[in-house]
Design an enzyme around this catalytic site. Structure first.
Site, mmCIF file in Angstrom:
data_model
loop_
_atom_site.group_PDB
_atom_site.id
_atom_site.type_symbol
_atom_site.label_atom_id
_atom_site.label_comp_id
_atom_site.label_asym_id
_atom_site.label_seq_id
_atom_site.Cartn_x
_atom_site.Cartn_y
_atom_site.Cartn_z
ATOM 1 N N ARG A 113 101.889 3.636 24.357
ATOM 2 C CA ARG A 113 102.346 4.518 25.427
ATOM 3 C C ARG A 113 103.148 3.760 26.488
ATOM 4 N NH1 ARG A 113 99.436 9.561 25.955
ATOM 5 N NH2 ARG A 113 99.934 9.495 28.168
ATOM 6 N N TYR A 118 105.167 6.275 22.428
ATOM 7 C CA TYR A 118 104.427 6.988 21.394
ATOM 8 C C TYR A 118 103.401 7.914 22.039
ATOM 9 C CZ TYR A 118 106.561 3.853 18.020
ATOM 10 O OH TYR A 118 107.475 3.171 17.260
ATOM 11 N N PRO A 119 103.359 9.186 21.632
ATOM 12 C CA PRO A 119 102.468 10.169 22.264
ATOM 13 C C PRO A 119 101.033 10.037 21.750
ATOM 14 C CG PRO A 119 103.715 11.230 20.519
ATOM 15 C CD PRO A 119 104.213 9.813 20.589
ATOM 16 N N LYS A 120 100.411 8.901 22.072
ATOM 17 C CA LYS A 120 99.103 8.576 21.522
ATOM 18 C C LYS A 120 97.978 9.013 22.449
ATOM 19 C CE LYS A 120 100.643 4.499 18.918
ATOM 20 N NZ LYS A 120 100.336 3.107 18.553
ATOM 21 N N LYS A 121 96.912 9.526 21.841
ATOM 22 C CA LYS A 121 95.668 9.780 22.554
ATOM 23 C C LYS A 121 94.510 9.449 21.614
ATOM 24 C CE LYS A 121 94.662 14.087 23.494
ATOM 25 N NZ LYS A 121 94.790 15.499 23.948
#
Length: 251
Positions: A113, A118-121
């Site tokens: 992020r 990167y749309p990481k969770k």
């Protein structure tokens, strides 16, 4: 010992004395393993999920559900990711918009992020072999939100096809909020993997189930028809993301 201003400016991230992730120039992946399921979805839902100025093929609304098992990553160790990727075009270049990523490794989330976009969770994906079946699952909290299955190494896939599949440019949205709650950065960015060695690639029959969840809404892009699948084992290098469109300038 006091940390002076010069040393603070050299730190990539916090905590200053124990950073959340290291900072190699480029992250290298050994034995990165993909399970990709391609499916047709609702075109209206797909249009709503993809930001401008990216364009989708409305006559062929495809989503790729991907599960990636990272066996060995410089500085980050091993972990697994899962998410949705959407074929798009930008300035007449075909690529993929990364819509969502769920990851079970905090340094990989933070670096993905902060260093890139990167749309990481947090999530709990798994990729494993179950007898003659390759299985990918994604849990969010205690609930299952995705299950993917594919026949294990049933049909060999040409390595050139695998390269074309995983070497497409990736597009993402990078946002950074200031202290005034206004955007300091709001960009569309582009990146692409390099130094790819395909060690093996296969295809076969596949299925995908997505389950409704308020905070992991993969099922908002519903599975109407599975149209393809691949299982790919690679070594590769992840490159730095570069901005290609500034949303703040276009306001």
């Amino acid at each position: 010992m006091k940390i002076d201003v010069n040393n603070i400016s050299k730190n990539l991230n916090t905590p200053l004395t124990a950073p959340a992730y290291p900072s190699p120039p480029l992250y290298k992946f050994n034995d990165r393993e993909y399970l990709n399921i391609y499916y047709r979805t609702d075109p209206k839902a797909l249009r709503e999920a993809v930001p401008e100025p990216l364009e989708i093929d409305e006559e062929n609304p495809i989503v790729r559900f991907e599960l990636m098992y990272m066996h060995d990553v410089t500085g980050l160790g091993g972990y697994t990711e899962a998410g949705q990727v959407i074929p798009v075009s930008f300035n007449n270049e075909d690529g993929d918009y990364i819509h969502s990523m769920y990851v079970n490794n905090f340094p990989a989330i933070a670096s993905g992020r902060e260093l890139s976009s990167y749309p990481k969770k947090w999530g709990n994906p798994k990729l494993y072999q179950d007898n003659e079946t390759l299985v990918g699952t994604l849990d969010y909290g205690t609930l299952r939100v995705a299950t993917a299955t594919m026949g294990y190494k049933q049909i060999e896939l040409p390595k050139e096809t695998a390269l074309e599949e995983i070497c497409r440019p990736n597009f993402m949205v990078k946002t950074v909020m200031g202290y005034d709650r206004q955007f300091r950065v709001c960009d569309l960015v582009r990146t692409q993997i390099t130094d790819v060695t395909v060690k093996g690639a296969w295809t076969g029959p596949a299925r995908l189930q997505l389950f409704e969840h308020a905070l992991a809404p993969l099922a908002d892009l519903p599975v109407l028809e599975v149209v393809g699948a691949s299982h790919i084992l690679t070594d590769l290098t992840l490159n730095i993301a570069q901005p290609v469109y500034n949303y703040l300038e276009k306001k």
